[in-house]
Structures are given as C-alpha cells and as structure tokens.
Design a protein around this motif. Structure first.
Motif: not given
Lengths: 697, 120
Positions: B97-116
């Motif tokens: 049931g996961a919506t998506g994923w964010l691949v590690k390693p990520f930096n703070p900017d990528q994290l915020l972009a994904t959340l957006k």
C-alpha cells in the motif's frame, strides 16, 4: 532551502559505532552456535543503517565498503548463502576495518587504505566464489530520438486512491514538463442508479504533452503508479517519419502493455504471499523496545554543576541556622533537613544520568578472548556477570584499557594450555570471569581465572634481583604479589606479543589510582588468580576530610587517609639535616609541613602542637602536618584548571557552606612532591624501610 | 501546515529528516520503528508517512500494511525510504500500500521535492 548536514555527523558516528558493536556481538553469536535468523537480521540491519547514513552524510568509502558486507549478509539472510565459519570470520575482520573507516572519518584522518582494500578484495572474492543466481542484466535502453511530444493514456485501476496516489497530482506533475491537452475518459463511470463506490477511481485520461522531453521524464511521473494503472506512452514524431515510427511505437506499446499485465499478475501472487507472511510475523512480533535517551554530556555536566550550587546553598543555610534564635530554630532546622533530603535525592538522580552499565566496557571481551585464545592455542570460556552494574561515564571510559590489560595477562600468563591443564587434572577449557558489582560506595570488578596462579618463587626471586625486596626479609604472599605492580617488572620467560614486556601492570595500577580506585591481586597456586579493582562511583563528588592550617581549610579525600595522630616528639627523626621522618609502628614516614608547602601562617610551627594526617598514594605514605581536623563531608569537586590554573599538590577546589573556597589536596601529587624534596631518600616498600630503620638506630 | 510522520531506527537519519521538514515549516512526528509509529499514527493524524524499510520490531512494509487497515489512513500518502539495492522491496512496498518511495541516499532538497509531489 539548504541544510548543513554535517551537524548530524556526531549522532551518525555514535549510532554507527553502536551498530558496529551489535554486528560484532551478533557475528560472535553466529560463530559459536546455530545460525539464527534474528541474529543475522540484526547484523544486516546494523550494516544497512551504517551504509544508508554514510550515503546520506557523504561518506562514500564507508558506504561502498558496507555495501559489499551488506550484500554478503543479505545472501545469508535470504538463505542463498550458508553461514560458514570462514564467512563469519571474514565479516568479523571486515567489521574491524569498517570501525577503522568510521574512526578515520570521525577524526578526519586518512583511513588505512591498504587494509581496507585488502578486506574489500577478500569480501569480493567470497561474493564471487559461489555466485548464486546472477542478477539479470538490466534491459538495454535504446536511446530514443527526441520526439516532438508524447501521447499518454493513463487509466488507473479502481483501487488507485487506496495507494495514497492522486491522479490530479500526477497530471499536475505532467503539466510541469510542458503544455498538455488533457481529455477525460468517463466511459467507465457507472450508469446512474447502478452501484457506485465513492472510493474507487472510474476515470481515465488521454493526454497530449507537447514538449520534446525524454521518455524517462514522462515515465518518472508515473513511476509510483506503475502496476496500479494502464499507462501507454507513445511518442509524437515531428515529421512525416512519424507515421513510420508510429507503427513500431504501437507494437512497442502493446508489448509494454503485455509486460505490465504480466507484472500485475506477479504482483498479485506476491500480495497473497505477503499476507501469509505477515500473519506469521504478527504473532512473533515482541513488544520489547528499550526506552533510552541520548543526552549530550555537556548538558548533564551543566545540571551537575547546578546541583552543586544547590548543595552549597543548602550547606550555607545550615550554617546560618545555627545562629538563629531558639524559638525559630526548630522550624528552620526541620525545613533545612527537608531541603537537605530533597537536595540529596535530586543530586542522586541527576548523577544517575551520567551512570552507564559496565556492559559497554565488557562487550569487547568476547571478541578479544576469542581472538587471543585461538592465537595462544588455549581453550577459554569467558563468563561475564554483573554487566548491568552502573558506573560513571568517565570512569567507564578510562577503565577500558586497564581491563583489557588484565584480561590479556590472564589469558597469556594465567591460563594454561589444554595439555598442561589436563596433566594437572583440570578440565581442558579454562575459565576467565569478569564480575562487576556494587559494594559500599564503590564499584568492584573482579577479573578471575582458574589458571596456574601467580608464581610466588619466581616473583620473589625477580623482586630480590631488582632490589625491590631485601634479601634478608621474609615477605608475606600479599607483599610478594604486590611486586608485579612495580614499574618494569616482568617474570615472563618468553616475551610474547600479547603480554610479558613488563610495561603495563604499573600503568594499570596508576590508571586505576588516577580514577581514585585501587587494584590488588589474590592468588592460589594451581587454582588461579583474581585481580580486584575497586572504583569510586563518581568523580564529581568526593568524601572529604576538612583540615585547617592557620586560616586556611584544605580537603583530603577520605579514601587516601590511613590515620590521623598526635605527634610524639620521641618518634620524630631528622636525617640529612632537614628531612623529618616519623616513626610509626616500625615504618618511617616522611613528614610534609603543609604550611611550609603552601606558604601560609600556621597556629604553630611545632610538630608536637599539630596533628599528622597519614595519607597513602602510589603505595607510598606521607604524613601531612595540619593544625586541626574539622568535619568530614561530601564536597562538589570544581576544576582548578578551568577556573584558575593548575597548582602542584592541589587537585581541585570546592565551595564550603561558609561561602569560602577550600582547596582539595592532590595526595598523589603531594607524595611526588615529597619524593622530589627528599630525592636522596627513596621511599620504597616496607622491607627497605625496615632495613633503614636499623641503620638509623 | 501538514504533519509528517517520520519513521527511522537510525537517529541521525531521523534527525536529518526532522530538521529538514521542520525547517520547511512542517509538523514532524518522529518514531523509531514500525510499532512506535503505529501507536503515534493512531494518536495523531499524519498527512504523510515517511518510513525507513529495515527496522527492528516492525519494518516499514509491515507498518504501511497496518496503517492502510486504519480507516483514517486509507488514502494517506506513504513513502518508503529505500536504497537502490532493494529493488524488489519497492514492489513489495507497493503491494502493501505504499504510495511511492524515495531512494537513499537523498539530500534535504530531494526530500522536500518529493514531499511537495504528494502534498501538491
């Protein structure tokens, strides 16, 4: 927004070293028993976390190295690889190298590149030697000619919303790539009156994106819903060539759709499998989670400082209470008594924050004993007890090296080889035990082995040879055994690279004494030896004896005081003109006049009018001349170095109830000072002094 | 502002994620493993769940599976923080049931972009 991620490095290193410990103890457990899944999981998770953090925080070499270890562990975890002793051994050694990498990164120094490369090669070799199913090579991606745009069919399955995905968001993201014409396909909407599920998705979309972007960019938008929707992506070619390409693209698209259907079926199968697995897991999931916090030591020290002030205030009030009129005194005293209780409770609980279980120090021994015993060809069983016993963090950090030294000694000199043991009628496997417990106000650590015990004859011979024990003297066992703590003392016939160089036991004793502790040894020939370390619970508070010299008050640590006595003039001997020795029960003890040392005005310079406080440090005694003994009380130790500067003979200061500052005497330093003063009169053990006594008389 | 449930057993990752999100104005609820997260998710509604994959007690996939069973988390975006090496985990995560994923390693900017992306 930019975030400085270096601020998380410290936490990363702390948790990585914890992870490293977990890996090591897990691997040790694997090497000594049946491989169990949870242990492998714990090791894998630790490696995985170290790798993940390393990638995020920019430690490329750590992440690369851990990646290889992780791959090996993952194969073990999934059952593709057997947990062999060789693999565990290699992983253990790699854990050491990983520790080296972490330490180097933390201390910002170059790691031992050669050792790392070597370990990496070994790991790679092991990975390659029995390659399980080789991973299918990634499908080659054909570089597509840049098209003018894309025609996209996006038809979500009914459950799309239940994945947390929102078609509107995907479409919005698509429009970010370029201008889009979006047509809504409502053909799947239920007829009016038919059953309608408000949570299902019935709508599909046909989109024309007119932007010359890469196909991957378009695919990325739909990456998360791949499998939850029918997604067809066709390129729109700029020219007449488009027609020719279109049919090919059509075929490709059909192939893609077919792939997708297959992958959907696979996913379906997996889902069923997951459910079965999850049922099992739910049953097994335990609710054990440790509740601990990580506290910056600086904050704790600040709290301890604050509580110190509170103790001072309280004792000031207590002083004040003595002078108040009788009527009010009782109530005031009651209040003060309560304040004292509260203060003590608060103090104890805050001091407790600094306390850590000794297991942090004990943890390294299973590995050390395993490695050393195999190197020495001995069979050793290690028994740890009382690992939960708590000690002050500083004490814990500083006791590590002496403990390692004593354990190495026990393995090398104490325990015999299996053959010798069997010949003596003992079991081939020797036992080494580390036992920690609280006793009175101290922490006691016993390091015991059931080996041969200390060799009294050999030690005595060596001690006589080195002039530590006089040839005519018949010392007790304790006196003989005590000689092993003398500088440069070694009886080892063969100097091994483990121990026996004779540097060490004196350092062990000095380190322990620096912590305000003691170490002694008990030994029974043929049955083994026990080294007993006794340490104070904390370094921040000291049980002190207040003494007065003239107008000044000094504090002497209670543990270093042997006795206090009035001077009998007949017992004072003066040698070499100015050196005073006090004869106390067949021992000569140098006298140190504190007023002279600190240049203050005493009540009297006559020995017979003052008191002698006999203190002991480093095995040597000194008699300190003071005017008066005052109270005994707990004092909060303040560093003289941070508040003023280092002064010889003074280890710190404290603030008394009266508000005045009192110096805490450094007994070690005073003994050293007296030795320097009377350099021509070496202060040596009993036997020597007794011999000297005869000469003097 | 949206509240984010950030789940990771690694303190440094958790701190980094929380610091980044708080800096961007989000409310952050931190949890140390799946079990902890489940309790906290029940106590306070999160708008997005960000979870690590490998954790003791309850892993990220199991957490998502459990959360999806709760009516209030039926449609909540849930992102897995995975490493590239865990390709099949993405499929498993999606199945849970996961919506998506964010691949590690990520930096703070990528994290915020994904959340957006998920918050719009």
């Amino acid at each position: 927004m930019s975030v400085d991620i270096s601020q998380f490095h410290q936490v990363y290193f702390e948790e990585s070293f914890e992870g490293l410990d977990a890996m090591e103890s897990g691997l040790l457990a694997l090497s000594s028993g049946e491989p169990d899944m949870e242990t492998i999981n714990v090791i894998f998770r630790a490696a995985h976390s170290i790798k993940g953090g390393a990638g995020t925080f920019g430690f490329r070499d750590i992440s690369d190295f851990t990646h290889v270890m992780e791959t090996l562990l993952d194969e073990m975890r999934s059952g593709k690889r057997l947990v062999t002793p060789a693999a565990v051994d290699l992983l253990l050694r790699s854990t050491d190298q990983l520790g080296g990498l972490l330490t180097a990164a933390r201390d910002k120094v170059e790691p031992d590149a050669e050792a790392i490369a070597e370990a990496l090669t070994e790991l790679q070799a092991m990975l390659n030697e029995a390659q399980p199913d080789a991973p299918a090579p990634a499908a080659p991606t054909t570089p597509a000619a840049a098209p003018a745009g894309w025609r996209i069919r996006f038809a979500p399955q009914a459950h799309l919303f239940m994945t947390g995905n929102d078609p509107a968001r995907l479409l919005r993201e698509l429009t970010a790539l370029g201008s889009c014409t979006i047509n809504c396909d409502l053909s799947q909407l239920p007829e009016a009156g038919a059953e309608f599920d408000p949570e299902a998705c019935y709508i599909a979309w046909d989109i024309e994106l007119s932007a010359p972007v890469e196909e991957s960019a378009v695919r990325e938008v739909f990456e998360w819903v791949d499998g939850d929707a029918e997604i067809l992506i066709q390129s729109v070619m700029p020219s007449a060539a488009a027609l020719a390409a279109a049919s090919a693209a059509q075929a490709e698209a059909e192939q893609l759709a077919e792939d997708r259907r297959q992958s959907d079926r696979r996913a379906g199968d997996r889902r069923a499998g997951d459910r079965r697995q999850s049922d099992r897991r739910e049953g097994a999931a335990g609710a054990s989670s440790s509740s601990s916090i990580r506290v910056d030591i600086g904050k704790v020290d600040a709290l301890i400082n604050m509580i110190g002030q509170l103790v001072i205030t309280q004792s000031m009030l207590l002083d004040l209470g003595q002078e108040i009129t009788p009527e009010k005194t009782i109530k005031l005293r009651e209040g003060l008594a309560q304040l004292e209780r509260n203060t003590r409770d608060l103090q104890e609980s805050i001091m407790n924050i600094r306390m850590m279980p000794i297991s942090f120090s004990f943890n390294r021994f299973p590995r050390l004993v395993r490695d050393l015993s195999s190197k020495l060809g001995k069979e050793v069983q290690l028994k740890l007890a009382g690992e939960e016993t708590e000690v002050d963090k500083t004490v814990l950090e500083k006791i590590g090296d002496p403990l390692v030294h004593l354990v190495r000694n026990a393995l090398d000199h104490g325990l015999e080889t299996p053959e010798v043991r069997e010949a003596c009628g003992k079991s081939a496997v020797g036992t080494l035990s580390l036992n920690a417990y609280h006793e009175g106000g101290s922490v006691v650590i016993d390091i015991s082995d059931d080996g041969a015990g200390l060799n009294r004859e050999r030690i005595l011979a060596k001690a006589r040879e080195r002039g530590i024990i006089d040839a005519h003297v018949h010392p007790t066992d304790a006196q003989v055994y005590d000689c092993i703590f003398a500088p440069g003392f070694s009886t080892a016939a063969v100097v091994s690279d483990v121990s026996g160089r004779g540097v060490g036991m004196d350092v062990v004793r000095r380190n322990i004494r620096d912590l305000g502790g003691t170490v002694d040894v008990h030994s029974t020939p043929g049955q083994g030896a026990t080294f007993r370390i006794r340490l104070p619970l904390t370094l921040a508070i000291l049980d002190g004896q207040l003494v007065r010299v003239g107008a000044n008050v000094y504090i002497i640590s209670l543990v270093s005081i042997i006795e206090s006595l009035q001077v009998e003039s007949a017992n004072v001997q003066t040698v070499s003109g100015s050196t005073e020795l006090y004869s106390l029960r067949s021992e000569y003890i140098p006298v140190l006049r504190l007023y002279d040392l600190f240049d203050v005005q005493p009540d009297s310079t006559e020995l017979s009018e003052g008191l002698l406080v006999v203190v002991e440090a480093m095995g040597k005694k000194v008699a300190l001349l003071v005017d008066e003994l005052l109270a005994q009380q707990q004092v909060v130790v303040k560093s003289l170095q941070t508040n003023f500067r280092n002064v010889d003979g003074i280890s710190g200061a404290t603030i008394l109830g009266t508000g005045s500052v009192a110096m805490i005497l450094d007994v070690n330093g005073l003994v050293r000072l007296s030795r320097e003063r009377y350099a021509d009169l070496p202060l040596v053990p009993n036997s020597f002094r007794m011999a000297q006594q005869e000469t003097i008389q | 502002m949206a509240s984010i449930l950030a789940v990771d057993d690694s303190a440094s990752m958790r701190q980094m994620v929380a610091f980044t999100l708080k800096g961007a104005g989000y409310d952050v609820i931190e949890a140390v493993d799946g079990q902890d997260a489940l309790g906290k998710a029940r106590a306070k509604q999160a708008d997005v769940v960000l979870t690590d994959l490998n954790m003791p007690n309850m892993d990220g996939i199991q957490l998502i599976r459990e959360l999806r069973k709760l009516p209030q988390y039926k449609f909540t975006p849930m992102l897995l923080l995975t490493t590239e090496s865990a390709g099949d985990k993405k499929t498993e995560g999606k199945a849970a049931g996961a919506t998506g994923w964010l691949v590690k390693p990520f930096n703070p900017d990528q994290l915020l972009a994904t959340l957006k992306k998920v918050l719009g």
